[in-house]
Design a protein around this motif. Sequence first.
Motif, PDB file in Angstrom:
ATOM      1  N   LEU A   1       0.763  -0.792   0.222  1.00 53.36           N
ATOM      2  CA  LEU A   1       0.140   0.131   0.072  1.00 53.36           C
ATOM      3  C   LEU A   1       0.838   0.763   0.384  1.00 53.36           C
ATOM      4  N   TYR A   2       0.792   2.085  -1.043  1.00 48.56           N
ATOM      5  CA  TYR A   2       1.049   2.979  -1.068  1.00 48.56           C
ATOM      6  C   TYR A   2       1.046   4.729  -0.928  1.00 48.56           C
ATOM      7  N   GLY A   3       1.146   5.005  -0.333  1.00 47.44           N
ATOM      8  CA  GLY A   3       0.227   6.929  -0.692  1.00 47.44           C
ATOM      9  C   GLY A   3       1.456   7.973  -0.490  1.00 47.44           C
ATOM     10  N   ALA A   4       1.037   8.698  -0.985  1.00 43.85           N
ATOM     11  CA  ALA A   4       2.068   9.654  -1.958  1.00 43.85           C
ATOM     12  C   ALA A   4       1.081  11.144  -1.738  1.00 43.85           C
ATOM     13  N   ARG A   5       1.660  12.411  -1.142  1.00 42.22           N
ATOM     14  CA  ARG A   5       1.095  13.793  -1.434  1.00 42.22           C
ATOM     15  C   ARG A   5       0.016  13.937  -2.518  1.00 42.22           C
ATOM     16  N   THR A   6       0.637  14.231  -4.229  1.00 45.43           N
ATOM     17  CA  THR A   6       0.184  14.235  -4.544  1.00 45.43           C
ATOM     18  C   THR A   6       0.195  13.487  -5.653  1.00 45.43           C
ATOM     19  N   PRO A   7      -0.427  12.711  -7.198  1.00 42.93           N
ATOM     20  CA  PRO A   7       1.014  12.019  -8.290  1.00 42.93           C
ATOM     21  C   PRO A   7       1.887  12.617  -8.292  1.00 42.93           C
ATOM     22  N   ALA A   8       2.094  13.708  -8.119  1.00 37.43           N
ATOM     23  CA  ALA A   8       3.792  14.086  -8.762  1.00 37.43           C
ATOM     24  C   ALA A   8       4.610  13.633  -8.253  1.00 37.43           C
ATOM     25  N   ASP A   9       4.314  13.670  -6.518  1.00 36.37           N
ATOM     26  CA  ASP A   9       5.074  12.951  -5.992  1.00 36.37           C
ATOM     27  C   ASP A   9       5.183  11.308  -5.283  1.00 36.37           C
ATOM     28  N   ILE A  10       4.839  10.781  -6.526  1.00 35.73           N
ATOM     29  CA  ILE A  10       4.474   9.285  -6.137  1.00 35.73           C
ATOM     30  C   ILE A  10       6.280   8.962  -6.915  1.00 35.73           C
ATOM     31  N   ASN A  11       7.080   8.306  -6.198  1.00 36.30           N
ATOM     32  CA  ASN A  11       8.161   7.795  -5.886  1.00 36.30           C
ATOM     33  C   ASN A  11       8.336   6.303  -6.903  1.00 36.30           C
ATOM     34  N   TYR A  12       9.276   6.759  -7.868  1.00 37.44           N
ATOM     35  CA  TYR A  12       9.609   5.421  -8.585  1.00 37.44           C
ATOM     36  C   TYR A  12       8.575   4.615  -8.894  1.00 37.44           C
ATOM     37  N   LYS A  13       8.058   5.953 -10.174  1.00 33.98           N
ATOM     38  CA  LYS A  13       6.525   5.518 -11.069  1.00 33.98           C
ATOM     39  C   LYS A  13       7.127   4.241 -12.191  1.00 33.98           C
ATOM     40  N   TYR A  14       8.112   4.106 -12.156  1.00 34.77           N
ATOM     41  CA  TYR A  14       9.041   3.275 -13.242  1.00 34.77           C
ATOM     42  C   TYR A  14       8.738   1.791 -12.304  1.00 34.77           C
ATOM     43  N   ASP A  15       8.661   1.256 -11.356  1.00 36.44           N
ATOM     44  CA  ASP A  15       8.846   0.344 -10.750  1.00 36.44           C
ATOM     45  C   ASP A  15       6.999   0.052 -10.751  1.00 36.44           C
ATOM     46  N   LEU A  16       6.406   1.073 -10.089  1.00 40.34           N
ATOM     47  CA  LEU A  16       5.075   0.511  -9.531  1.00 40.34           C
ATOM     48  C   LEU A  16       4.467  -0.056 -10.712  1.00 40.34           C
ATOM     49  N   VAL A  17       5.212   0.532 -12.524  1.00 40.11           N
ATOM     50  CA  VAL A  17       4.495   0.260 -13.595  1.00 40.11           C
ATOM     51  C   VAL A  17       4.641  -0.862 -14.057  1.00 40.11           C
ATOM     52  N   GLU A  18       5.875  -1.485 -12.562  1.00 40.64           N
ATOM     53  CA  GLU A  18       6.185  -2.872 -13.425  1.00 40.64           C
ATOM     54  C   GLU A  18       5.585  -3.933 -12.133  1.00 40.64           C
ATOM     55  N   TRP A  19       5.577  -3.812 -11.125  1.00 37.99           N
ATOM     56  CA  TRP A  19       5.395  -3.860 -10.387  1.00 37.99           C
ATOM     57  C   TRP A  19       3.581  -4.243 -10.259  1.00 37.99           C
ATOM     58  N   GLU A  20       2.839  -3.886 -10.605  1.00 39.39           N
ATOM     59  CA  GLU A  20       0.993  -3.747 -10.503  1.00 39.39           C
ATOM     60  C   GLU A  20       0.965  -4.737 -11.541  1.00 39.39           C
ATOM     61  N   LYS A  21       2.464  -4.364 -12.347  1.00 38.44           N
ATOM     62  CA  LYS A  21       1.704  -5.739 -13.752  1.00 38.44           C
ATOM     63  C   LYS A  21       1.226  -7.106 -13.326  1.00 38.44           C
ATOM     64  N   ARG A  22       2.513  -7.356 -12.746  1.00 39.92           N
ATOM     65  CA  ARG A  22       2.382  -9.431 -11.420  1.00 39.92           C
ATOM     66  C   ARG A  22       1.604  -9.400 -10.997  1.00 39.92           C
ATOM     67  N   ASN A  23       1.362 -10.664 -10.789  1.00 39.59           N
ATOM     68  CA  ASN A  23       0.420 -11.113 -10.404  1.00 39.59           C
ATOM     69  C   ASN A  23      -0.026 -12.022  -9.133  1.00 39.59           C
ATOM     70  N   ASP A  24       1.600 -11.874  -8.515  1.00 39.10           N
ATOM     71  CA  ASP A  24       2.129 -12.292  -7.006  1.00 39.10           C
ATOM     72  C   ASP A  24       2.456 -11.571  -6.340  1.00 39.10           C
ATOM     73  N   PHE A  25       1.837  -9.823  -7.099  1.00 43.48           N
ATOM     74  CA  PHE A  25       2.394  -8.229  -5.738  1.00 43.48           C
ATOM     75  C   PHE A  25       0.748  -8.679  -5.815  1.00 43.48           C
ATOM     76  N   HIS A  26       0.200  -7.799  -5.163  1.00 43.22           N
ATOM     77  CA  HIS A  26      -0.724  -6.721  -5.031  1.00 43.22           C
ATOM     78  C   HIS A  26      -0.331  -5.392  -4.170  1.00 43.22           C
ATOM     79  N   VAL A  27      -0.281  -4.386  -5.428  1.00 43.55           N
ATOM     80  CA  VAL A  27      -0.063  -3.115  -5.377  1.00 43.55           C
ATOM     81  C   VAL A  27      -1.180  -2.049  -5.024  1.00 43.55           C
TER      82      VAL A  27
END
Lengths: 363, 301, 649
Positions: B170-196
């Motif tokens: 579970l990851y929370g940020a202040r605004t969409p602009a404040d999200i870190n590791y966007k490139y990772d999150l995209v990949e992680w969300e694709k996985r079916n063994d990891f709920h993001v």
Amino acid sequence: MNVGDKLILKKNNVSDFFYSLQEQMQLIAPKQRFAGDVVFDLVNSPDEIVWEYGHDIYPPGKRYLFPHYEDMFSYRQGEQIAIDVAADVPRQAIVGIRSCDVTAVRFQERFFSSPIVDPFYKTRSDNTVLFSLVCNEPPKKDCFCICCDAGPYLESGFDVQLTDLGDRFLYEIGSEKGLDVSEPREKYLEASTEQDIAERKRIELHADSLFQTASYIAKAIIYITSDEVPDEVWEELGSTCFRCAACTNLCPICTCYTVDDRPEPDGSFTRCRSWDSCQYAGFTREASGHNPRPTFGSRVKRRFYHKASFQYIMRDGRHGCVGCGRCVSSCLTKLDLPSVVKRIRRAMHDYIEPISKPTAFLE
Amino acid sequence: MSTEVQAPTLTGAKPRNMWGVTGVPTGNLYVPMPAVIEKIIVETPDTKTFRLRLEDPKHAEWFTWEPGQFVEVSVFGAGEAPIGFASSPLERSWFELTVVNRGKVTGLMHELKEGDRVGIRGPLGNCWPLEDIKGKDILIISGGCGLAPLRPAILYILANREDYGEFWLLYGARTPADINYKYDLVEWEKRNDFHVLQTVDVGDESWTGNVGVVTTLLDQVKLDAANAVALTCGPPIMIKFATLALVKMGFSEDRVVTSLERYMKCGVGKCGHCCVNHVYLCTEGPVFTYAQLQEFPETRA
Amino acid sequence: MNDKPTTCGFCSCGCALYVEPRKSGLGISGLCPSTTHPVSTGRLCIKGWNATTSLIRVDRLQTPLVRKGNELQPASWEEALSVTADVLKRVISTSGSEAVGVIGSAKTTNEECYSLVKFARAVLRTPNIDGACRFYDASLIPALIDTIGIPASQIGVEQLAEAGSMLIAGANVMEQLAHIGSRIQDAVENGCKVVAVDPRKSRLAPQAGLFLHPKPGSDLTWVRALLKTILDRKLYVDAAPQMPGFEELRASLDDVVIGVLPQVCGIEPEAVVEAATILAENEPCVVMFGLGVLQQQDSTILVKALANVALLLGGYVMPLRGQNNAQGACDMGVLKDYLPGYEPISSVETRAKWESAWQCAINPQAGLSAIEMVQGGVKALLVFGENVALSAPNTEQTISALEKLDFLAVSDLYLTETAQLADVVFPACSFLEKDGTFTNIGRRVQRVRRVIDPIGESKSDLEVIVGLASAFGKEMATDPSAVMKEIAATVPLYANFSYEQFETGWGEPWRASTPTPRLAPIHATDLPPEEPDYPYQLLASRINFHTQTGTMSARCGILTREYPESVVEINPSDAEKLKLRPGRVVRVSSKTGSLTRRLAVSDAVPQGCVHVPHYFGGDSANMLAGYECDSISGVPVYKGLPVKIEAVS
């Protein structure tokens, strides 16, 4: 000659003894300064040593082993980072240091060597021999070492301990380091007699009876350990603080420091550590502005938690006060250990006046 | 040449390597190892990730670390700041640090370019108890830049996915602009063994996801609290509410693990800044269980 | 080690400390307070403990700077001095010596102050010499000369603990002067009763038996009521009626109406009676007042009124002056209307004495005040050790007036906001790098010793002054001890001091030859008119951590860490009314100017007031004040200034 020997150094040999020691190492001793001040300092000649002094406000053990401002290393930016570690550590004997300060040095030595060894403290302390001087009477009315198991004389912990017996010093060897500096000077030392030991005993008993300040720290430790002291008491105490940090600067036990990179005229930088204090708001304020200890009271509480809690006794092997009385004489208000202990004890007994609701002065 | 870490660490998770305990490759506890900035990734307007390589091969060989540990970074001309590892611990030739610009040292660090040098002292501190929690369901809750010290743990778990049960982030940020590791999150969300699951406090036109504090995502989490461990990191207020919610969900206090942050100078348990009650975060932390934090009244502030 | 005792240069308490220079490299390795010194007694405040880190720094001015084109460029001392002397000679020959002004500092040594006055009056022959005190506390000089007879504290810091009662008006003393704050605590412990008066609840509160919070700017009304109460209830000492001025004082208070107190001051009449009783019944009483009193409309009359309180009750007056040598600089005559030792320039005999001492003719004209000079009253201006661009009121106009000067020369430690505007900048050395004396708040004249070598090519102001004088063909003493010899020979207050004497102890307070106290009549003055467009009133106070525009203190790591950012404080109810949340950036503006800062709320600030810390950072309360001054002393008005507050989008 062995560790544990009790010898005699006659006063007419004192000068020669220390001249001879001075050939091996520099002597730091109480020295007459301006207008009656006595401050530990490098002595050029043993004859400058003020043997009959009270108590130096500037803790010599801390000052010469963990200086107020200490350069760690300097560096120069460029193609490579060139780092040059400070290495100017002379061999030194601190002569005339009081029992409380010797106890504090042992405390700091333990702190700075476990579990991780601080190289700067270690080098200095390895190069230092302590010639402690028994207090034939409490040097100041603020002294309460007797309540803190740190004086007015020591059973152990010293390298050499001197007791003034009039025309002679009882010369006790307490460590290998003490033995190493004594053996080459055997000719100045002689065996002690039963009378000397008896005289020493008389001085101990006499000194013990003269303390004017008492601090029943044991009771405060119980309250602080269990976090029972109401926050209102801490805030009331904190409301008078001037935030000068003299209490921690001059405490021979306190070890906190900050680190700064100081620019030098030649373009290099020196990484320097200097005494810092838990009594400053900036000590814990984070870059975000959040401060886990936001009030004066929370910081006073912090200081006493470190000085007098079972948790720290377990870590450090003893409570964090040697009763030197420097927090009494240096505080601009009454936030010294005996006064705070007294206030805590009073607050914890409901037969004394109720606590007033103080304003918590933020930051 | 690592020896057993002797420093007391409270979570029970002992890192294999700790500066000053298992050795000091520079010969002096306070002298850092030079490192070169190989790459700079701009995460958010005030956050950058620096990929660093130790210059001296002897240092690099000695330098192993575990998720949750951190280093003291010397920005020459400014001073040192403690920064947690943010990359995969399996990558031995370089490591990444994610730095938020909010002080003198981090401000100057943000001005550095690729190829510039910094100094590194570390690894410091203890680590996430990743070995001890094998076989458990893992729930990670983080806020803002608090994802950085958890990223090595996530990458480690994903690399050893079969050793762990259900895995939630579970990851929370202040605004969409404040999200870190966007490139990772995209990949992680694709996985079916990891709920993001992600959320922001305040959305914008492009944001279609959840809006609200991170604890509002907890309703969607499906795992067996009795067999799960939560790892949390983020602003103090987030940790506080997340912990309360987790305990309510049935997590026992010793299964909620968090990483604390304090103003810090030396990193080796001497300078006193990071003390919380009688514990030095830099050598005995920064990772603690909620049960352990109960012993430190100062963390309640 | 070669540590030496010296006197701290951070505030007027004047603690003695030992400073131990580093063997190599910049800085020191330690410092500690003296235990035998009567003020420090083994103690220092946060500024003292951190005194050195703000002074021994690589960003200190290393060489003289001379403006070439638009740039200040490094220059040799010879060049800087000769450029300055040449310009001054040209201005004097074309526009007369009145076109030259000199502003001295309250931070430099007595020897430097004296030499500066001598240089201005005897070499430049300008009447325009004035001190930094004009910006802060000069109103106490005429007021105290007319009442207690000496423009200084009647007692020392070390005597405060014996006070029976204290009246402390308009001073954030616990923050500003820690040693005095500490002695107040000691006195309270000994049974002293404190009556504190401040619009704002300060950290004096735990010590105050009675804390009055009058509306800003209404001080004269409650002090007159207090005097009237003392007279009507015969609370004064037996000797008071015989004092000169007693009847005139009584007559001047005939129109006092106690009943207006709640409306005008927000104080209940009973509280004033209680204050009078406390002060009368607990002898001796000490009347202390700070910038809250000294920087308002009619401050001279107000100081006289407060001095009357002390005289009637047989007590003592202690003005709370801030800067380390505020007292000494005035003693040395860095004042537009006095020669050294408070000898009035208007007197023919005085001028004759000094003309013969200095072998010159003294310009008898009334000189311009420092505030008149920074407004552009002169063509060429020399400023020694005072950051006038920030410490003078009306910052914006002051800076533009300084820019318009034909010539500005500045001597300071750093490239201050004033130095940046200068044509010539002299790198001055700090008190750690020179010999001299400071006079503390209790008139104690004490030795300052050179502890470290001057940084870079910096020189003491004394060397600069002597260098300039020599360019004018006049020889002046370069050795501080020789200057002190000259001071002792010419200034009766300092007749007993010599450097030999300073080697045997911590110095002595100077003593005036039996001043005759006089009571001054205190007539009512007009209250300032209300300004509907500016519904709030300004409160400005000093803080613990910073002094003197932050030239030194804002460079100290520990001090800035403690107080990194200056904020604007208002009462929570006002914040609610204005719909302003803490942390919001707000603009405070007056008729004159405005400043922008983050907002904080505090119960300590009364409703209707805006509190801003003084003398720290570029954007200080000085931005808001105009050139309105107390009509007698010429000290600018800050307290109670009408302002408004609004959010910045």
